[in-house]
Scaffold this motif. Structure first.
Motif, PDB file in Angstrom:
ATOM      1  N   PRO A 108     -13.049   4.486 -10.205  1.00 18.08           N
ATOM      2  CA  PRO A 108     -11.948   5.130  -9.478  1.00 18.08           C
ATOM      3  C   PRO A 108     -10.632   4.831 -10.180  1.00 18.08           C
ATOM      4  CG  PRO A 108     -13.419   3.980  -7.966  1.00 18.08           C
ATOM      5  CD  PRO A 108     -13.849   3.584  -9.345  1.00 18.08           C
ATOM      6  N   LYS A 109      -9.753   5.810 -10.276  1.00 19.97           N
ATOM      7  CA  LYS A 109      -8.539   5.622 -11.062  1.00 19.97           C
ATOM      8  C   LYS A 109      -7.379   6.391 -10.448  1.00 19.97           C
ATOM      9  CE  LYS A 109     -10.403   9.195 -14.078  1.00 19.97           C
ATOM     10  NZ  LYS A 109     -11.143   9.454 -15.318  1.00 19.97           N
ATOM     11  N   THR A 110      -6.178   5.912 -10.779  1.00 24.02           N
ATOM     12  CA  THR A 110      -4.960   6.567 -10.333  1.00 24.02           C
ATOM     13  C   THR A 110      -3.887   6.353 -11.388  1.00 24.02           C
ATOM     14  OG1 THR A 110      -3.627   6.914  -8.340  1.00 24.02           O
ATOM     15  CG2 THR A 110      -3.945   4.633  -9.034  1.00 24.02           C
ATOM     16  N   PHE A 111      -2.779   7.118 -11.284  1.00 19.72           N
ATOM     17  CA  PHE A 111      -1.801   7.162 -12.370  1.00 19.72           C
ATOM     18  C   PHE A 111      -0.379   7.158 -11.828  1.00 19.72           C
ATOM     19  CE2 PHE A 111      -5.626   9.349 -13.633  1.00 19.72           C
ATOM     20  CZ  PHE A 111      -5.859   8.955 -14.940  1.00 19.72           C
ATOM     21  N   ILE A 112       0.546   6.641 -12.651  1.00 18.38           N
ATOM     22  CA  ILE A 112       1.973   6.898 -12.490  1.00 18.38           C
ATOM     23  C   ILE A 112       2.526   7.285 -13.864  1.00 18.38           C
ATOM     24  CG2 ILE A 112       2.405   5.464 -10.466  1.00 18.38           C
ATOM     25  CD1 ILE A 112       3.321   3.221 -12.322  1.00 18.38           C
ATOM     26  N   GLY A 150      -1.375  14.138 -11.309  1.00 13.66           N
ATOM     27  CA  GLY A 150      -1.124  14.050  -9.881  1.00 13.66           C
ATOM     28  C   GLY A 150       0.313  13.728  -9.525  1.00 13.66           C
ATOM     29  N   PRO A 151       0.555  13.281  -8.284  1.00 14.28           N
ATOM     30  CA  PRO A 151       1.926  13.077  -7.782  1.00 14.28           C
ATOM     31  C   PRO A 151       2.649  11.948  -8.506  1.00 14.28           C
ATOM     32  CG  PRO A 151       0.337  12.209  -6.225  1.00 14.28           C
ATOM     33  CD  PRO A 151      -0.455  12.959  -7.256  1.00 14.28           C
ATOM     34  N   LEU A 152       3.969  11.998  -8.446  1.00 19.13           N
ATOM     35  CA  LEU A 152       4.788  10.977  -9.089  1.00 19.13           C
ATOM     36  C   LEU A 152       4.868   9.699  -8.255  1.00 19.13           C
ATOM     37  CD1 LEU A 152       7.776  13.136 -10.383  1.00 19.13           C
ATOM     38  CD2 LEU A 152       6.065  11.985 -11.786  1.00 19.13           C
ATOM     39  N   TYR A 153       4.951   9.837  -6.942  1.00 21.79           N
ATOM     40  CA  TYR A 153       5.005   8.646  -6.091  1.00 21.79           C
ATOM     41  C   TYR A 153       4.194   8.869  -4.824  1.00 21.79           C
ATOM     42  CZ  TYR A 153       9.098  11.188  -4.147  1.00 21.79           C
ATOM     43  OH  TYR A 153       9.948  12.132  -3.614  1.00 21.79           O
ATOM     44  N   TYR A 154       3.526   7.806  -4.385  1.00 21.82           N
ATOM     45  CA  TYR A 154       2.583   7.910  -3.284  1.00 21.82           C
ATOM     46  C   TYR A 154       2.146   6.506  -2.865  1.00 21.82           C
ATOM     47  CZ  TYR A 154      -0.531   7.390  -7.309  1.00 21.82           C
ATOM     48  OH  TYR A 154      -1.127   6.941  -8.461  1.00 21.82           O
ATOM     49  N   ALA A 155       1.401   6.436  -1.772  1.00 29.70           N
ATOM     50  CA  ALA A 155       0.913   5.163  -1.239  1.00 29.70           C
ATOM     51  C   ALA A 155      -0.600   5.209  -1.088  1.00 29.70           C
ATOM     52  CB  ALA A 155       1.570   4.869   0.105  1.00 29.70           C
ATOM     53  N   LYS A 156      -1.236   4.042  -1.207  1.00 24.90           N
ATOM     54  CA  LYS A 156      -2.663   3.894  -0.944  1.00 24.90           C
ATOM     55  C   LYS A 156      -2.879   2.614  -0.148  1.00 24.90           C
ATOM     56  CE  LYS A 156      -4.707   6.146  -5.051  1.00 24.90           C
ATOM     57  NZ  LYS A 156      -5.580   7.100  -4.352  1.00 24.90           N
ATOM     58  N   LEU A 166       5.308   4.227  -8.083  1.00 29.72           N
ATOM     59  CA  LEU A 166       6.605   4.830  -8.360  1.00 29.72           C
ATOM     60  C   LEU A 166       6.649   5.374  -9.787  1.00 29.72           C
ATOM     61  CD1 LEU A 166       8.876   1.973  -6.912  1.00 29.72           C
ATOM     62  CD2 LEU A 166       7.937   3.939  -5.689  1.00 29.72           C
ATOM     63  N   SER A 167       7.404   6.468  -9.981  1.00 26.40           N
ATOM     64  CA  SER A 167       7.529   7.087 -11.306  1.00 26.40           C
ATOM     65  C   SER A 167       8.954   7.592 -11.522  1.00 26.40           C
ATOM     66  CB  SER A 167       6.575   8.284 -11.440  1.00 26.40           C
ATOM     67  OG  SER A 167       5.220   7.915 -11.377  1.00 26.40           O
ATOM     68  N   PRO A 168       9.364   7.754 -12.778  1.00 26.02           N
ATOM     69  CA  PRO A 168      10.682   8.351 -13.045  1.00 26.02           C
ATOM     70  C   PRO A 168      10.717   9.805 -12.570  1.00 26.02           C
ATOM     71  CG  PRO A 168       9.395   8.189 -15.070  1.00 26.02           C
ATOM     72  CD  PRO A 168       8.632   7.450 -14.011  1.00 26.02           C
ATOM     73  N   TRP A 192      11.985   7.673   0.341  1.00 27.27           N
ATOM     74  CA  TRP A 192      10.556   7.570   0.650  1.00 27.27           C
ATOM     75  C   TRP A 192      10.094   6.114   0.597  1.00 27.27           C
ATOM     76  CZ3 TRP A 192       6.746   5.571  -2.512  1.00 27.27           C
ATOM     77  CH2 TRP A 192       5.436   5.731  -2.063  1.00 27.27           C
ATOM     78  N   LEU A 193      10.517   5.372  -0.438  1.00 24.30           N
ATOM     79  CA  LEU A 193      10.117   3.978  -0.590  1.00 24.30           C
ATOM     80  C   LEU A 193      10.576   3.151   0.609  1.00 24.30           C
ATOM     81  CD1 LEU A 193       9.014   1.586  -2.249  1.00 24.30           C
ATOM     82  CD2 LEU A 193      11.224   1.503  -3.438  1.00 24.30           C
ATOM     83  N   LYS A 194      11.824   3.332   1.028  1.00 26.82           N
ATOM     84  CA  LYS A 194      12.331   2.584   2.175  1.00 26.82           C
ATOM     85  C   LYS A 194      11.536   2.897   3.439  1.00 26.82           C
ATOM     86  CE  LYS A 194      16.668   3.783   1.134  1.00 26.82           C
ATOM     87  NZ  LYS A 194      18.159   3.913   1.198  1.00 26.82           N
ATOM     88  N   ALA A 195      11.196   4.163   3.620  1.00 29.08           N
ATOM     89  CA  ALA A 195      10.436   4.558   4.811  1.00 29.08           C
ATOM     90  C   ALA A 195       9.040   3.955   4.806  1.00 29.08           C
ATOM     91  CB  ALA A 195      10.361   6.078   4.890  1.00 29.08           C
ATOM     92  N   GLU A 196       8.367   3.948   3.659  1.00 31.65           N
ATOM     93  CA  GLU A 196       7.021   3.359   3.563  1.00 31.65           C
ATOM     94  C   GLU A 196       7.057   1.867   3.876  1.00 31.65           C
ATOM     95  OE1 GLU A 196       3.901   4.493   2.965  1.00 31.65           O
ATOM     96  OE2 GLU A 196       4.628   6.553   3.079  1.00 31.65           O
ATOM     97  N   LEU A 197       8.051   1.182   3.345  1.00 32.49           N
ATOM     98  CA  LEU A 197       8.145  -0.257   3.586  1.00 32.49           C
ATOM     99  C   LEU A 197       8.500  -0.556   5.038  1.00 32.49           C
ATOM    100  CD1 LEU A 197       9.914  -1.325   0.276  1.00 32.49           C
ATOM    101  CD2 LEU A 197       7.544  -1.792   0.936  1.00 32.49           C
ATOM    102  N   LYS A 198       9.367   0.244   5.616  1.00 31.73           N
ATOM    103  CA  LYS A 198       9.728   0.038   7.025  1.00 31.73           C
ATOM    104  C   LYS A 198       8.529   0.226   7.936  1.00 31.73           C
ATOM    105  CE  LYS A 198      12.961   1.571  10.606  1.00 31.73           C
ATOM    106  NZ  LYS A 198      14.089   2.496  10.945  1.00 31.73           N
TER     107      LYS A 198
END
Length: 335
Positions: A108-112, A150-156, A166-168, A192-198
């Motif tokens: 299984p793999k994922t990318f930024i 795939g997407p530039l930024y996301y959560a798992k 996270l990505s540029p 988005w990052l702040k919302a995920e952490l909150k």
């Protein structure tokens, strides 16, 4: 005679056992109490080496052998490519070449994305230096990246842990000392990052980003310049200071190998926070190393593997103990 019959019966039982489906299972027969992540950073396939063709071929072969190693590990839950999969810059030919390696990873793999996927122009280099991409080119590069990886930024979610990627993505990239920031996050990505952490304050969190955090490399290191740290630095520091559940920032970009004093150093602790910046080596030298993260219910264990010598570099073993508030038994949904 009875003894011979008993020997024959034992042999038959052993033969039957050897032919049972269990012996042919590709799954581990032990019960794991961890999730394992393998970080693969700056693979730059084929190779940034273009002048010495013999070295180029050797480096590419080393990369393919490292992939074979990783594919053979039966306990891997996720391989994470932390940017710079392409050789030099974005473009159809570069992605076709990069995917000859990344598609071979059967785990299984994922990318930024890294800077080589987004921030450089496809126009010819000037005196060996890649040129900054303009906003229109960046938009094109981001589209090419998404189509391939795939997407530039996301959560798992991984067990009790939260993984953030996270990505540029800043289109109007800033230039410093005539060079673009390697990774610059847009206002939308920061929001988005702040919302995920909150929403996940009680989950131990690992963040994966191509570039490291400012101040986590030794001052005399040649890569210690502002453009090589994730921007905007002040906003990121504010976010991390307010979210002590973030324990790891896993980065690449600087190509820092275990032979470098900055690879495992007290300076890797991001000042004023709970975050350890873990530097992941590039795949561009004669040797290849990878870091594995073992996520337990009460700790994170980080180990470094030499693909040349096929052994763990135990002197770099690191353990991050989870605060009691973040262990699985104490985790509750955020209010």
């Amino acid at each position: 005679m009875l003894k011979k019959k008993m020997i024959s019966l034992t042999a038959a039982v052993l033969l039957a056992a050897s032919l049972s489906p269990l012996c042919f299972s590709s799954s581990p027969v032990w019960a794991k109490d961890y999730e394992r992540l393998v970080v693969m950073s700056d693979v730059h396939y084929g190779s940034k080496e273009h002048k010495d063709l013999a070295k180029r071929a050797r480096v590419m072969a080393n990369k393919e052998k490292a992939v074979q190693d990783i594919n053979s590990w039966k306990d891997v839950d996720l391989c994470i490519f932390t940017g710079d999969m392409v050789e030099l810059s974005a473009g159809d030919n570069e992605y076709r070449l990069a995917r000859k390696l990344t598609d071979k990873v059967t785990q299984p793999k994922t990318f930024i994305a890294g800077n080589h996927e987004v921030v450089y122009s496809e126009t010819p280099a000037v005196k060996g230096k890649l040129q900054p991409a303009d906003p229109y080119e960046r938009m094109e590069h981001i589209g090419e990246y998404k189509a391939n990886y795939g997407p530039l930024y996301y959560a798992k979610n991984m067990g009790n842990y939260l993984l953030l990627f996270l990505s540029p993505d800043e289109i109007e990239g800033h230039i410093i000392n005539n060079k673009p920031y390697a990774v610059e996050l847009s206002e939308a990505e920061l929001t988005w990052l702040k919302a995920e952490l909150k929403a996940n304050r009680n989950k131990p969190t690992l963040i994966f980003c191509h570039t490291p955090l400012e101040g986590t490399i030794l001052p005399d290191n040649s890569e210690n310049e502002p453009r090589n740290f994730t921007a905007p630095a002040k906003e990121i520091k504010d976010i991390l200071s307010q979210n002590p559940q973030v324990l790891v920032w896993a980065s690449g970009h600087t190509h820092t190998p275990p032979t470098d004093a900055s690879f495992d150093n007290a300076v890797n602790h991001y000042a004023g926070t709970s975050v350890l910046d873990v530097y992941n080596p590039a795949w561009e030298g004669d040797q290849i190393w990878t870091n594995s993260f073992y996520l337990y219910s009460d700790k994170i264990v980080i180990r470094t593997y030499s693909h040349e010598n096929h052994q763990w570099l135990t002197r770099f073993d690191r353990t991050i103990s989870l605060p009691a508030s973040l262990t699985a038994s104490n985790t509750k949904p955020a209010a």
